[in-house]
Write a protein that holds these residues in place. Structure first.
Motif, PDB file in Angstrom:
ATOM      1  N   GLN A  62      -8.274  -3.959   9.183  1.00  0.00           N
ATOM      2  CA  GLN A  62      -6.848  -3.815   8.909  1.00  0.00           C
ATOM      3  C   GLN A  62      -6.552  -3.767   7.416  1.00  0.00           C
ATOM      4  O   GLN A  62      -5.433  -3.450   7.007  1.00  0.00           O
ATOM      5  CB  GLN A  62      -6.070  -4.953   9.565  1.00  0.00           C
ATOM      6  CG  GLN A  62      -6.204  -5.002  11.080  1.00  0.00           C
ATOM      7  CD  GLN A  62      -5.987  -3.642  11.720  1.00  0.00           C
ATOM      8  OE1 GLN A  62      -4.937  -3.031  11.575  1.00  0.00           O
ATOM      9  NE2 GLN A  62      -7.004  -3.147  12.431  1.00  0.00           N
ATOM     10  N   LEU A  63      -7.562  -4.084   6.595  1.00  0.00           N
ATOM     11  CA  LEU A  63      -7.387  -3.928   5.148  1.00  0.00           C
ATOM     12  C   LEU A  63      -7.190  -2.464   4.783  1.00  0.00           C
ATOM     13  O   LEU A  63      -6.495  -2.143   3.815  1.00  0.00           O
ATOM     14  CB  LEU A  63      -8.597  -4.514   4.410  1.00  0.00           C
ATOM     15  CG  LEU A  63      -8.732  -6.039   4.485  1.00  0.00           C
ATOM     16  CD1 LEU A  63     -10.116  -6.481   4.025  1.00  0.00           C
ATOM     17  CD2 LEU A  63      -7.650  -6.703   3.634  1.00  0.00           C
ATOM     18  N   VAL A  64      -7.793  -1.569   5.548  1.00  0.00           N
ATOM     19  CA  VAL A  64      -7.576  -0.132   5.351  1.00  0.00           C
ATOM     20  C   VAL A  64      -6.193   0.261   5.869  1.00  0.00           C
ATOM     21  O   VAL A  64      -5.454   1.013   5.237  1.00  0.00           O
ATOM     22  CB  VAL A  64      -8.670   0.689   6.059  1.00  0.00           C
ATOM     23  CG1 VAL A  64      -8.395   2.180   5.932  1.00  0.00           C
ATOM     24  CG2 VAL A  64     -10.042   0.352   5.486  1.00  0.00           C
ATOM     25  N   THR A  65      -5.827  -0.282   7.040  1.00  0.00           N
ATOM     26  CA  THR A  65      -4.527   0.021   7.635  1.00  0.00           C
ATOM     27  C   THR A  65      -3.384  -0.433   6.731  1.00  0.00           C
ATOM     28  O   THR A  65      -2.390   0.278   6.556  1.00  0.00           O
ATOM     29  CB  THR A  65      -4.406  -0.665   9.008  1.00  0.00           C
ATOM     30  OG1 THR A  65      -5.489  -0.246   9.836  1.00  0.00           O
ATOM     31  CG2 THR A  65      -3.093  -0.306   9.682  1.00  0.00           C
ATOM     32  N   ALA A  66      -3.511  -1.637   6.150  1.00  0.00           N
ATOM     33  CA  ALA A  66      -2.455  -2.166   5.278  1.00  0.00           C
ATOM     34  C   ALA A  66      -2.256  -1.266   4.075  1.00  0.00           C
ATOM     35  O   ALA A  66      -1.116  -1.028   3.629  1.00  0.00           O
ATOM     36  CB  ALA A  66      -2.811  -3.585   4.837  1.00  0.00           C
ATOM     37  N   TYR A  67      -3.340  -0.742   3.529  1.00  0.00           N
ATOM     38  CA  TYR A  67      -3.258   0.168   2.378  1.00  0.00           C
ATOM     39  C   TYR A  67      -2.511   1.445   2.767  1.00  0.00           C
ATOM     40  O   TYR A  67      -1.592   1.881   2.057  1.00  0.00           O
ATOM     41  CB  TYR A  67      -4.674   0.490   1.909  1.00  0.00           C
ATOM     42  CG  TYR A  67      -4.753   1.344   0.662  1.00  0.00           C
ATOM     43  CD1 TYR A  67      -5.010   0.770  -0.567  1.00  0.00           C
ATOM     44  CD2 TYR A  67      -4.606   2.731   0.727  1.00  0.00           C
ATOM     45  CE1 TYR A  67      -5.110   1.549  -1.714  1.00  0.00           C
ATOM     46  CE2 TYR A  67      -4.696   3.516  -0.403  1.00  0.00           C
ATOM     47  CZ  TYR A  67      -4.949   2.924  -1.617  1.00  0.00           C
ATOM     48  OH  TYR A  67      -5.047   3.697  -2.742  1.00  0.00           O
ATOM     49  N   ALA A  68      -2.897   2.040   3.893  1.00  0.00           N
ATOM     50  CA  ALA A  68      -2.242   3.272   4.339  1.00  0.00           C
ATOM     51  C   ALA A  68      -0.771   3.033   4.637  1.00  0.00           C
ATOM     52  O   ALA A  68       0.083   3.870   4.333  1.00  0.00           O
ATOM     53  CB  ALA A  68      -2.957   3.823   5.573  1.00  0.00           C
ATOM     54  N   LEU A  69      -0.449   1.872   5.211  1.00  0.00           N
ATOM     55  CA  LEU A  69       0.948   1.548   5.495  1.00  0.00           C
ATOM     56  C   LEU A  69       1.757   1.450   4.209  1.00  0.00           C
ATOM     57  O   LEU A  69       2.896   1.942   4.136  1.00  0.00           O
ATOM     58  CB  LEU A  69       1.018   0.228   6.263  1.00  0.00           C
ATOM     59  CG  LEU A  69       2.430  -0.251   6.651  1.00  0.00           C
ATOM     60  CD1 LEU A  69       3.110   0.760   7.554  1.00  0.00           C
ATOM     61  CD2 LEU A  69       2.357  -1.622   7.327  1.00  0.00           C
ATOM     62  N   GLY A  70       1.185   0.832   3.185  1.00  0.00           N
ATOM     63  CA  GLY A  70       1.873   0.751   1.899  1.00  0.00           C
ATOM     64  C   GLY A  70       2.163   2.126   1.327  1.00  0.00           C
ATOM     65  O   GLY A  70       3.238   2.366   0.761  1.00  0.00           O
ATOM     66  N   THR A  71       1.222   3.061   1.488  1.00  0.00           N
ATOM     67  CA  THR A  71       1.413   4.422   0.997  1.00  0.00           C
ATOM     68  C   THR A  71       2.535   5.119   1.745  1.00  0.00           C
ATOM     69  O   THR A  71       3.400   5.767   1.139  1.00  0.00           O
ATOM     70  CB  THR A  71       0.108   5.225   1.140  1.00  0.00           C
ATOM     71  OG1 THR A  71      -0.947   4.546   0.463  1.00  0.00           O
ATOM     72  CG2 THR A  71       0.262   6.620   0.563  1.00  0.00           C
ATOM     73  N   VAL A  72       2.529   4.993   3.078  1.00  0.00           N
ATOM     74  CA  VAL A  72       3.555   5.646   3.899  1.00  0.00           C
ATOM     75  C   VAL A  72       4.945   5.118   3.555  1.00  0.00           C
ATOM     76  O   VAL A  72       5.904   5.879   3.407  1.00  0.00           O
ATOM     77  CB  VAL A  72       3.251   5.432   5.398  1.00  0.00           C
ATOM     78  CG1 VAL A  72       4.438   5.875   6.257  1.00  0.00           C
ATOM     79  CG2 VAL A  72       2.003   6.203   5.805  1.00  0.00           C
ATOM     80  N   VAL A  73       5.055   3.805   3.405  1.00  0.00           N
ATOM     81  CA  VAL A  73       6.349   3.181   3.144  1.00  0.00           C
ATOM     82  C   VAL A  73       6.880   3.542   1.756  1.00  0.00           C
ATOM     83  O   VAL A  73       8.077   3.773   1.572  1.00  0.00           O
ATOM     84  CB  VAL A  73       6.240   1.646   3.288  1.00  0.00           C
ATOM     85  CG1 VAL A  73       7.497   0.955   2.769  1.00  0.00           C
ATOM     86  CG2 VAL A  73       5.998   1.278   4.740  1.00  0.00           C
ATOM     87  N   ALA A  74       5.975   3.620   0.768  1.00  0.00           N
ATOM     88  CA  ALA A  74       6.419   3.718  -0.625  1.00  0.00           C
ATOM     89  C   ALA A  74       6.489   5.131  -1.188  1.00  0.00           C
ATOM     90  O   ALA A  74       7.234   5.366  -2.146  1.00  0.00           O
ATOM     91  CB  ALA A  74       5.497   2.877  -1.518  1.00  0.00           C
ATOM     92  N   ALA A  75       5.731   6.078  -0.652  1.00  0.00           N
ATOM     93  CA  ALA A  75       5.576   7.376  -1.309  1.00  0.00           C
ATOM     94  C   ALA A  75       6.912   8.064  -1.595  1.00  0.00           C
ATOM     95  O   ALA A  75       7.218   8.403  -2.747  1.00  0.00           O
ATOM     96  CB  ALA A  75       4.678   8.284  -0.476  1.00  0.00           C
ATOM     97  N   ILE A  76       7.708   8.287  -0.575  1.00  0.00           N
ATOM     98  CA  ILE A  76       8.960   9.022  -0.763  1.00  0.00           C
ATOM     99  C   ILE A  76       9.988   8.228  -1.567  1.00  0.00           C
ATOM    100  O   ILE A  76      10.579   8.756  -2.525  1.00  0.00           O
ATOM    101  CB  ILE A  76       9.535   9.477   0.591  1.00  0.00           C
ATOM    102  CG1 ILE A  76       8.584  10.503   1.236  1.00  0.00           C
ATOM    103  CG2 ILE A  76      10.933  10.079   0.428  1.00  0.00           C
ATOM    104  CD1 ILE A  76       9.002  10.950   2.623  1.00  0.00           C
TER     105      ILE A  76
END
Length: 401
Positions: A62-76
């Motif tokens: 889930q350390l990978v999942t948490a990173y991807a989630l941060g990207t999805v939430v923050a990018a736009i």
């Protein structure tokens, strides 16, 4: 919006022949290297992380999942808020965020703290990926944009083929915390070089900014985003579950060896794309998605053949290597002045594909078995190929960019 015009070589404006700022673009590539290595390190260190935090491999994953989630939430949102900010200070701030996140990760005492740190790192990833392609385009002439992106995006396959395996080796030799600490040290070096060598570029002018929803309505943007999601979902299904696929095929190939071959082939794909993207973006995109279809077909019909599997992996790697440059060039051409917001949308679509690859791939592997992955690869790549074929007016136009 940029209008594509067909030009002969002799008709290229003299300014397009200006020398590329190679050093600056290479430093952008190193920025991408840091981002991708930070993202993928937990995958190479999974058993060590699970043992350290006394959790299962799935929980550590889930350390990978948490990173991807941060990207999805923050990018736009981050790109929307920083559209008018000068690019160089923004890049420095983003890299400093990675320095802090990786340093904290190296000292994280619990999994919960590590997950929070990883989410923050993913948020900085969304910021940098959202602006990096537009930054590279702004420091070169329009006719050099494709080649500039090919150099600036080279950090991704380098991280996948060299950085992450090297980090995994370092972790197994002296401890996983040193792997993250080494990325922090590299980040400091890159920041200092960026400050010294990379030219600044202005943010988007206030008079050219349009609402986020209208960026999505710019002709060609939605089509490119659809291609991003389907094409990268096809990729991530196989990439995420390459180990069970190889185990089921029984060809005697280790996942690390296959991923190394894939990474080297991806470098070849970037080289090819760098040469041709400004002249033949549409043909490159069609050839790349068609290569995915062919690779999936080879894996489907000759799954037990070692030579055929290697050929399929090489095709897959070459096609994937140039995909980021091709897609970011396409969306940049379509979006025009709104390139940063459009690239933030692209980053979001890409990371949603990573999520989808993990979830859908698990369903396929646990339900139908790993042999279902080539079928999914063929199906999704065909959808992307059809979308590119029909996007001849705005998304992937004919002729020279």
């Amino acid at each position: 919006m940029t209008v594509p015009v067909t030009r002969s070589t002799a008709a290229i404006p003299q300014e397009d022949k200006r020398q590329l700022p190679v050093v600056a673009l290479v430093l952008m590539a190193f920025s991408g290297f840091i981002i991708i290595m930070t993202e993928t390190l937990p995958a190479g260190l999974l058993p060590l992380l699970a043992a350290e935090f006394q959790v299962s491999d799935g929980s550590a994953g889930q350390l990978v999942t948490a990173y991807a989630l941060g990207t999805v939430v923050a990018a736009i949102p981050t790109i929307a808020l920083t559209r008018g900010v000068s690019r160089k200070p923004l890049l420095v701030v983003g890299l400093f965020g990675f320095f802090v996140a990786n340093t904290l990760m190296a000292f994280a005492p619990t999994l919960v703290i590590a997950l929070v740190v990883r989410f923050v790192a993913g948020a900085f990833s969304g910021l940098i990926w959202g602006m990096l392609a537009g930054y590279a385009r702004r420091i070169v002439t329009p006719g050099q944009a494709g080649r500039a992106l090919a150099i600036a995006m080279a950090g991704t396959p380098l991280a996948l083929s060299i950085g992450t395996p090297l980090g995994a080796w370092l972790g197994s030799t002296v401890g996983w915390r040193w792997s993250f600490a080494s990325v922090s040290v590299l980040t400091v070096v890159v920041v200092l070089l960026v400050v010294a060598c990379v030219p600044n570029a202005p943010g988007q002018r206030s008079g050219t900014r349009i609402p986020l929803g209208r960026v999505l309505l710019i002709p060609g943007v939605a089509v490119v985003l659809g291609v991003v999601f389907t094409w990268m979902l096809a990729h991530n299904l196989l990439y995420t579950y390459i180990a069970p696929y190889l185990g089921g095929a029984g060809v005697g190939l280790r996942p690390d060896a296959v991923l190394f071959v894939f990474g080297v082939a991806a470098l070849v794909g970037i080289w090819i794309t760098g040469i041709l993207v400004d002249r033949s973006l549409r043909r490159l995109a069609i050839a790349s998605t068609a290569a995915f279809v062919l690779a999936g077909t080879l894996l489907l019909v000759a799954s037990t053949s070692l030579p055929v599997t290697v050929v399929a992996v090489i095709l897959w790697g070459v096609a994937f290597g140039g995909s980021a440059t091709q897609l970011q060039t396409a969306i940049g051409d379509a979006a025009g002045e709104s390139v940063d917001v459009a690239n933030a949308m692209l980053t979001t679509a890409f990371n949603l594909a990573i999520f989808g690859g993990g979830v859908i791939g698990a369903i396929l592997v646990d339900g139908s078995g790993p042999a279902a992955l080539p079928v999914a690869l063929i199906t999704l790549s065909t959808v992307a190929l059809v979308a590119i074929s029909f996007g001849r007016r705005h998304a992937f136009p004919r002729g020279r960019r």
